[in-house]
Design a protein around this motif. Sequence first.
Motif, PDB file in Angstrom:
ATOM      1  N   HIS A 140       0.825  -1.215   0.000  1.00 56.53           N
ATOM      2  CA  HIS A 140       0.000   0.000   0.000  1.00 56.53           C
ATOM      3  C   HIS A 140       0.865   1.274   0.000  1.00 56.53           C
ATOM      4  N   ARG A 183      -7.484   1.775   4.178  1.00 56.18           N
ATOM      5  CA  ARG A 183      -6.559   1.259   5.176  1.00 56.18           C
ATOM      6  C   ARG A 183      -6.186   2.362   6.153  1.00 56.18           C
ATOM      7  N   GLU A 240      -2.024   0.803   7.479  1.00 56.22           N
ATOM      8  CA  GLU A 240      -1.184  -0.343   7.116  1.00 56.22           C
ATOM      9  C   GLU A 240       0.066   0.093   6.343  1.00 56.22           C
ATOM     10  N   HIS A 281       2.545  -6.900   4.424  1.00 56.82           N
ATOM     11  CA  HIS A 281       1.195  -6.411   4.715  1.00 56.82           C
ATOM     12  C   HIS A 281       0.864  -6.742   6.159  1.00 56.82           C
ATOM     13  N   ILE A 282      -0.233  -6.164   6.649  1.00 59.09           N
ATOM     14  CA  ILE A 282      -0.829  -6.603   7.910  1.00 59.09           C
ATOM     15  C   ILE A 282      -2.301  -6.834   7.601  1.00 59.09           C
ATOM     16  N   GLU A 321       1.067 -11.799   5.538  1.00 58.39           N
ATOM     17  CA  GLU A 321      -0.195 -11.276   6.102  1.00 58.39           C
ATOM     18  C   GLU A 321      -0.307 -11.637   7.581  1.00 58.39           C
TER      19      GLU A 321
HETATM   20 ZN   LIG Z   1      -2.410  -5.122   2.825  1.00 61.36          ZN
END
Ligand SMILES: [Zn+2]
Length: 335
Positions: free
Chosen positions: A51, A62, A75, A175-176, A285
Amino acid sequence: MPDQIAYELSTRYTPYADGAAVLDLEQIAPKSINAFDRPLASLHLALDPGHVGGIWAEWEWRNFRISKEDHWVREGELVLEVAQRIRTRLTRLGAKVTLLREDCRPINPKTFIDYWPLAAAEEVPSTELSLKAQLGHALAVRNRAIHLAIVRGEIAERARLVNEVIQPDALISLHINAAAWPDGDTEQVVDSDHAHVLIFGCLSEAELALPRQQLRLVEKLSNGSGAVEARLGAALGSALIEATGLPASDYQGRNAIRIDPDVPSLWARNLMLLRLVDCPTVLMEPYITNSHSSYARIQKALSARECHEPLPADDILVEYADVVVAGVLRAYERH
Ligand SMILES: [Zn+2]
Protein backbone atom coordinates in the motif's frame (compact mmCIF):
# COMPACT_ATOMS: atom_id res chain seq x y z
CA MET A 1 33.98 -3.10 18.82
CA PRO A 2 36.95 -1.29 20.49
CA ASP A 3 37.20 -4.20 22.96
CA GLN A 4 37.45 -6.63 20.10
CA ILE A 5 40.10 -4.52 18.36
CA ALA A 6 42.09 -4.19 21.61
CA TYR A 7 41.95 -7.94 21.99
CA GLU A 8 43.14 -8.49 18.44
CA LEU A 9 45.95 -5.95 18.88
CA SER A 10 47.20 -7.65 22.02
CA THR A 11 46.94 -11.20 20.71
CA ARG A 12 47.70 -10.80 17.03
CA TYR A 13 48.61 -7.41 15.58
CA THR A 14 50.83 -5.87 18.28
CA PRO A 15 51.34 -8.66 20.82
CA TYR A 16 54.73 -7.33 21.94
CA ALA A 17 53.85 -3.63 21.82
CA ASP A 18 51.01 -1.55 23.30
CA GLY A 19 48.96 -0.93 20.16
CA ALA A 20 45.87 0.09 22.13
CA ALA A 21 47.77 2.98 23.73
CA VAL A 22 49.11 4.26 20.40
CA LEU A 23 45.99 3.99 18.25
CA ASP A 24 42.65 5.75 18.69
CA LEU A 25 40.42 2.68 18.76
CA GLU A 26 37.23 4.73 18.47
CA GLN A 27 38.39 5.86 15.04
CA ILE A 28 38.77 2.34 13.73
CA ALA A 29 35.69 1.01 11.97
CA PRO A 30 36.43 -2.30 10.28
CA LYS A 31 35.04 -2.11 6.74
CA SER A 32 35.14 -5.64 5.55
CA ILE A 33 33.41 -8.02 7.86
CA ASN A 34 34.38 -11.67 7.93
CA ALA A 35 32.43 -13.57 5.27
CA PHE A 36 31.29 -16.02 7.92
CA ASP A 37 29.44 -13.17 9.67
CA ARG A 38 27.68 -12.36 6.40
CA PRO A 39 25.67 -15.48 5.64
CA LEU A 40 23.47 -13.64 3.13
CA ALA A 41 26.32 -12.05 1.15
CA SER A 42 25.11 -13.21 -2.26
CA LEU A 43 21.41 -12.44 -1.73
CA HIS A 44 19.61 -9.49 -3.34
CA LEU A 45 16.20 -9.10 -1.75
CA ALA A 46 13.50 -6.58 -2.65
CA LEU A 47 10.98 -5.53 0.00
CA ASP A 48 7.56 -4.18 -0.91
CA PRO A 49 5.99 -2.18 1.89
CA GLY A 50 2.39 -2.87 0.87
CA HIS A 51 0.00 0.00 0.00
CA VAL A 52 0.96 3.69 0.19
CA GLY A 53 -0.29 5.18 3.48
CA GLY A 54 -0.20 8.90 4.27
CA ILE A 55 -2.86 10.95 2.51
CA TRP A 56 -3.76 7.90 0.41
CA ALA A 57 -4.59 5.61 3.34
CA GLU A 58 -8.24 6.65 3.34
CA TRP A 59 -8.55 5.92 -0.40
CA GLU A 60 -6.93 2.53 0.15
CA TRP A 61 -9.51 1.76 2.87
CA ARG A 62 -6.56 1.26 5.18
CA ASN A 63 -7.09 4.01 7.71
CA PHE A 64 -9.04 3.42 10.89
CA ARG A 65 -9.15 3.87 14.64
CA ILE A 66 -11.65 2.58 17.17
CA SER A 67 -12.02 5.72 19.26
CA LYS A 68 -11.07 9.39 18.85
CA GLU A 69 -8.26 9.13 21.42
CA ASP A 70 -6.57 6.32 19.52
CA HIS A 71 -3.80 6.59 16.94
CA TRP A 72 -4.83 6.11 13.33
CA VAL A 73 -3.90 2.63 12.10
CA ARG A 74 -2.54 2.89 8.55
CA GLU A 75 -1.18 -0.34 7.12
CA GLY A 76 0.99 1.44 4.53
CA GLU A 77 2.86 3.34 7.26
CA LEU A 78 3.28 0.41 9.66
CA VAL A 79 4.79 -1.88 7.02
CA LEU A 80 7.14 0.87 5.81
CA GLU A 81 8.80 0.93 9.23
CA VAL A 82 8.91 -2.88 9.25
CA ALA A 83 10.64 -2.83 5.83
CA GLN A 84 13.22 -0.29 7.01
CA ARG A 85 13.98 -2.40 10.10
CA ILE A 86 14.37 -5.55 7.97
CA ARG A 87 16.72 -3.72 5.60
CA THR A 88 18.98 -2.64 8.47
CA ARG A 89 19.16 -6.18 9.85
CA LEU A 90 19.61 -8.03 6.56
CA THR A 91 22.18 -5.54 5.27
CA ARG A 92 24.29 -6.29 8.36
CA LEU A 93 24.04 -9.98 7.46
CA GLY A 94 25.47 -9.21 4.03
CA ALA A 95 22.34 -9.07 1.86
CA LYS A 96 21.61 -6.32 -0.64
CA VAL A 97 18.12 -5.02 0.14
CA THR A 98 16.04 -2.74 -2.09
CA LEU A 99 12.79 -1.15 -0.89
CA LEU A 100 10.11 -0.47 -3.50
CA ARG A 101 9.14 2.74 -1.72
CA GLU A 102 10.82 4.91 0.92
CA ASP A 103 7.91 7.13 1.90
CA CYS A 104 4.12 7.40 1.77
CA ARG A 105 3.86 8.45 -1.87
CA PRO A 106 2.81 6.20 -4.76
CA ILE A 107 5.64 5.05 -7.04
CA ASN A 108 3.20 4.93 -9.96
CA PRO A 109 4.10 8.05 -12.03
CA LYS A 110 0.57 8.14 -13.44
CA THR A 111 -2.09 10.01 -11.48
CA PHE A 112 -5.85 9.53 -11.33
CA ILE A 113 -6.19 11.92 -14.31
CA ASP A 114 -4.42 9.33 -16.48
CA TYR A 115 -7.00 6.72 -15.48
CA TRP A 116 -9.99 9.00 -16.06
CA PRO A 117 -10.94 7.58 -19.50
CA LEU A 118 -10.74 4.01 -18.17
CA ALA A 119 -12.76 4.92 -15.08
CA ALA A 120 -15.32 6.76 -17.21
CA ALA A 121 -15.70 3.68 -19.41
CA GLU A 122 -16.30 1.52 -16.34
CA GLU A 123 -18.85 3.73 -14.60
CA VAL A 124 -22.20 3.70 -16.35
CA PRO A 125 -23.47 7.30 -16.63
CA SER A 126 -26.87 8.18 -15.30
CA THR A 127 -29.58 8.87 -17.86
CA GLU A 128 -31.08 11.34 -15.41
CA LEU A 129 -30.20 14.96 -16.09
CA SER A 130 -30.62 16.23 -12.55
CA LEU A 131 -27.58 17.93 -11.04
CA LYS A 132 -27.57 15.40 -8.20
CA ALA A 133 -27.45 12.42 -10.58
CA GLN A 134 -24.74 13.98 -12.77
CA LEU A 135 -22.59 15.00 -9.80
CA GLY A 136 -23.01 11.52 -8.37
CA HIS A 137 -21.69 10.03 -11.60
CA ALA A 138 -18.75 12.46 -11.80
CA LEU A 139 -17.84 11.57 -8.21
CA ALA A 140 -18.03 7.84 -8.96
CA VAL A 141 -15.70 8.29 -11.97
CA ARG A 142 -13.23 10.28 -9.87
CA ASN A 143 -13.25 7.69 -7.06
CA ARG A 144 -12.76 4.87 -9.53
CA ALA A 145 -9.88 6.74 -11.23
CA ILE A 146 -8.14 7.28 -7.88
CA HIS A 147 -8.59 3.62 -6.98
CA LEU A 148 -7.13 2.56 -10.36
CA ALA A 149 -4.11 4.85 -9.84
CA ILE A 150 -3.20 3.97 -6.27
CA VAL A 151 -4.22 0.30 -6.13
CA ARG A 152 -4.24 -1.45 -9.51
CA GLY A 153 -1.84 0.89 -11.32
CA GLU A 154 0.43 1.02 -8.27
CA ILE A 155 0.70 -2.78 -8.04
CA ALA A 156 1.36 -3.04 -11.80
CA GLU A 157 4.11 -0.40 -11.55
CA ARG A 158 5.72 -2.15 -8.58
CA ALA A 159 5.77 -5.44 -10.51
CA ARG A 160 7.26 -3.70 -13.57
CA LEU A 161 9.96 -2.10 -11.43
CA VAL A 162 10.88 -5.46 -9.87
CA ASN A 163 10.89 -7.31 -13.21
CA GLU A 164 12.66 -4.72 -15.37
CA VAL A 165 14.84 -2.64 -13.06
CA ILE A 166 15.54 -4.20 -9.65
CA GLN A 167 15.62 -7.86 -10.75
CA PRO A 168 16.24 -9.23 -7.24
CA ASP A 169 16.63 -12.87 -6.21
CA ALA A 170 13.29 -12.66 -4.40
CA LEU A 171 10.61 -10.19 -3.35
CA ILE A 172 8.85 -10.10 0.02
CA SER A 173 5.66 -8.03 0.12
CA LEU A 174 4.80 -6.79 3.62
CA HIS A 175 1.19 -6.41 4.71
CA ILE A 176 -0.83 -6.60 7.91
CA ASN A 177 -4.16 -8.35 7.63
CA ALA A 178 -7.54 -7.02 8.76
CA ALA A 179 -10.91 -8.66 9.30
CA ALA A 180 -14.19 -7.49 7.82
CA TRP A 181 -15.94 -5.26 10.35
CA PRO A 182 -18.71 -7.09 12.19
CA ASP A 183 -21.95 -5.81 10.63
CA GLY A 184 -20.01 -2.97 9.00
CA ASP A 185 -19.41 -1.43 12.44
CA THR A 186 -15.96 0.21 12.62
CA GLU A 187 -16.29 0.78 16.38
CA GLN A 188 -16.11 -2.92 17.08
CA VAL A 189 -12.92 -5.00 17.18
CA VAL A 190 -13.02 -8.73 16.48
CA ASP A 191 -11.79 -11.58 18.68
CA SER A 192 -9.97 -13.70 16.15
CA ASP A 193 -6.28 -12.93 15.47
CA HIS A 194 -4.20 -15.05 13.09
CA ALA A 195 -1.38 -15.00 10.54
CA HIS A 196 -0.37 -16.43 7.17
CA VAL A 197 1.86 -15.99 4.13
CA LEU A 198 0.92 -16.24 0.46
CA ILE A 199 2.60 -17.41 -2.73
CA PHE A 200 1.26 -17.55 -6.29
CA GLY A 201 -1.26 -20.25 -7.21
CA CYS A 202 -4.91 -21.32 -7.02
CA LEU A 203 -6.22 -19.85 -10.29
CA SER A 204 -9.96 -20.27 -10.77
CA GLU A 205 -11.48 -21.61 -13.96
CA ALA A 206 -12.54 -18.08 -14.96
CA GLU A 207 -9.04 -16.70 -14.33
CA LEU A 208 -7.42 -19.54 -16.24
CA ALA A 209 -9.60 -18.70 -19.25
CA LEU A 210 -8.05 -15.21 -19.50
CA PRO A 211 -5.11 -15.17 -21.98
CA ARG A 212 -3.11 -12.67 -19.88
CA GLN A 213 -3.40 -14.84 -16.78
CA GLN A 214 -2.52 -17.95 -18.77
CA LEU A 215 0.66 -16.22 -19.97
CA ARG A 216 1.61 -15.36 -16.42
CA LEU A 217 1.00 -18.93 -15.26
CA VAL A 218 3.24 -20.28 -18.05
CA GLU A 219 5.95 -17.75 -17.13
CA LYS A 220 5.80 -18.66 -13.44
CA LEU A 221 5.81 -22.39 -14.23
CA SER A 222 8.85 -22.09 -16.50
CA ASN A 223 11.06 -19.55 -14.73
CA GLY A 224 11.82 -21.64 -11.65
CA SER A 225 10.26 -19.24 -9.16
CA GLY A 226 7.74 -21.78 -7.86
CA ALA A 227 10.12 -24.01 -5.90
CA VAL A 228 11.89 -21.03 -4.31
CA GLU A 229 8.54 -19.49 -3.36
CA ALA A 230 7.51 -22.72 -1.66
CA ARG A 231 10.77 -22.89 0.29
CA LEU A 232 10.92 -19.21 1.22
CA GLY A 233 7.19 -19.20 1.98
CA ALA A 234 7.52 -22.22 4.27
CA ALA A 235 10.48 -20.64 6.09
CA LEU A 236 8.65 -17.33 6.58
CA GLY A 237 5.35 -19.02 7.43
CA SER A 238 6.84 -21.24 10.11
CA ALA A 239 8.96 -18.39 11.56
CA LEU A 240 5.78 -16.29 11.69
CA ILE A 241 3.77 -18.79 13.70
CA GLU A 242 6.68 -19.60 16.04
CA ALA A 243 7.41 -15.94 16.84
CA THR A 244 3.86 -14.62 17.16
CA GLY A 245 2.19 -17.68 18.68
CA LEU A 246 -0.82 -16.87 16.49
CA PRO A 247 -2.87 -19.62 14.82
CA ALA A 248 -2.56 -20.03 11.05
CA SER A 249 -5.27 -18.26 9.05
CA ASP A 250 -7.97 -20.32 7.43
CA TYR A 251 -9.47 -19.64 3.99
CA GLN A 252 -12.99 -20.83 3.43
CA GLY A 253 -13.93 -21.40 -0.18
CA ARG A 254 -11.83 -22.02 -3.25
CA ASN A 255 -9.79 -18.83 -3.69
CA ALA A 256 -6.76 -20.19 -1.78
CA ILE A 257 -5.17 -23.53 -0.97
CA ARG A 258 -2.67 -24.88 1.56
CA ILE A 259 0.35 -26.38 -0.19
CA ASP A 260 2.53 -27.74 2.64
CA PRO A 261 1.05 -30.03 5.31
CA ASP A 262 3.91 -29.10 7.66
CA VAL A 263 3.28 -25.36 7.31
CA PRO A 264 -0.45 -24.62 7.71
CA SER A 265 0.23 -20.85 7.54
CA LEU A 266 1.43 -21.10 3.91
CA TRP A 267 -1.27 -20.57 1.28
CA ALA A 268 -1.27 -20.26 -2.51
CA ARG A 269 -3.51 -17.54 -3.94
CA ASN A 270 -3.84 -15.70 -7.24
CA LEU A 271 -3.17 -12.13 -6.12
CA MET A 272 -2.19 -9.55 -8.73
CA LEU A 273 1.30 -8.84 -7.34
CA LEU A 274 2.11 -12.55 -6.87
CA ARG A 275 1.03 -13.21 -10.47
CA LEU A 276 2.79 -10.25 -12.12
CA VAL A 277 6.22 -10.50 -10.48
CA ASP A 278 8.67 -12.83 -12.27
CA CYS A 279 11.05 -13.57 -9.39
CA PRO A 280 10.08 -15.70 -6.35
CA THR A 281 7.61 -13.64 -4.33
CA VAL A 282 6.09 -14.16 -0.88
CA LEU A 283 3.38 -11.91 0.56
CA MET A 284 3.18 -11.65 4.36
CA GLU A 285 -0.20 -11.28 6.10
CA PRO A 286 0.51 -11.43 9.84
CA TYR A 287 -1.89 -10.15 12.53
CA ILE A 288 -5.46 -8.86 12.33
CA THR A 289 -5.15 -5.10 12.85
CA ASN A 290 -8.73 -4.79 14.10
CA SER A 291 -8.56 -7.72 16.54
CA HIS A 292 -8.47 -7.13 20.32
CA SER A 293 -4.91 -8.38 20.72
CA SER A 294 -3.16 -6.83 17.72
CA TYR A 295 -5.07 -3.52 17.87
CA ALA A 296 -3.86 -3.03 21.45
CA ARG A 297 -0.28 -3.87 20.49
CA ILE A 298 -0.37 -1.48 17.51
CA GLN A 299 -1.70 1.34 19.72
CA LYS A 300 1.08 0.66 22.24
CA ALA A 301 3.68 0.68 19.47
CA LEU A 302 2.38 3.97 17.99
CA SER A 303 2.22 5.65 21.44
CA ALA A 304 5.84 4.76 22.17
CA ARG A 305 6.91 6.22 18.83
CA GLU A 306 4.91 9.40 19.26
CA CYS A 307 6.29 10.01 22.75
CA HIS A 308 9.86 8.97 21.79
CA GLU A 309 9.78 6.38 24.54
CA PRO A 310 11.72 3.12 24.50
CA LEU A 311 9.80 0.59 22.43
CA PRO A 312 7.79 -1.99 24.39
CA ALA A 313 9.55 -5.34 24.84
CA ASP A 314 6.86 -7.02 22.73
CA ASP A 315 6.78 -4.26 20.08
CA ILE A 316 4.66 -5.61 17.24
CA LEU A 317 6.63 -3.95 14.42
CA VAL A 318 9.98 -5.17 15.79
CA GLU A 319 8.48 -8.65 16.14
CA TYR A 320 7.32 -8.51 12.51
CA ALA A 321 10.80 -7.50 11.31
CA ASP A 322 12.38 -10.27 13.44
CA VAL A 323 10.08 -12.83 11.81
CA VAL A 324 11.16 -11.86 8.30
CA VAL A 325 14.87 -11.85 9.21
CA ALA A 326 14.52 -15.30 10.85
CA GLY A 327 12.61 -16.67 7.85
CA VAL A 328 15.08 -15.32 5.30
CA LEU A 329 18.01 -16.77 7.29
CA ARG A 330 16.20 -20.10 7.52
CA ALA A 331 15.70 -20.16 3.75
CA TYR A 332 19.04 -18.81 2.54
CA GLU A 333 21.69 -19.26 5.22
CA ARG A 334 24.64 -21.18 3.86
CA HIS A 335 26.18 -22.18 7.20
ZN1 LIG B 1 -2.41 -5.12 2.82
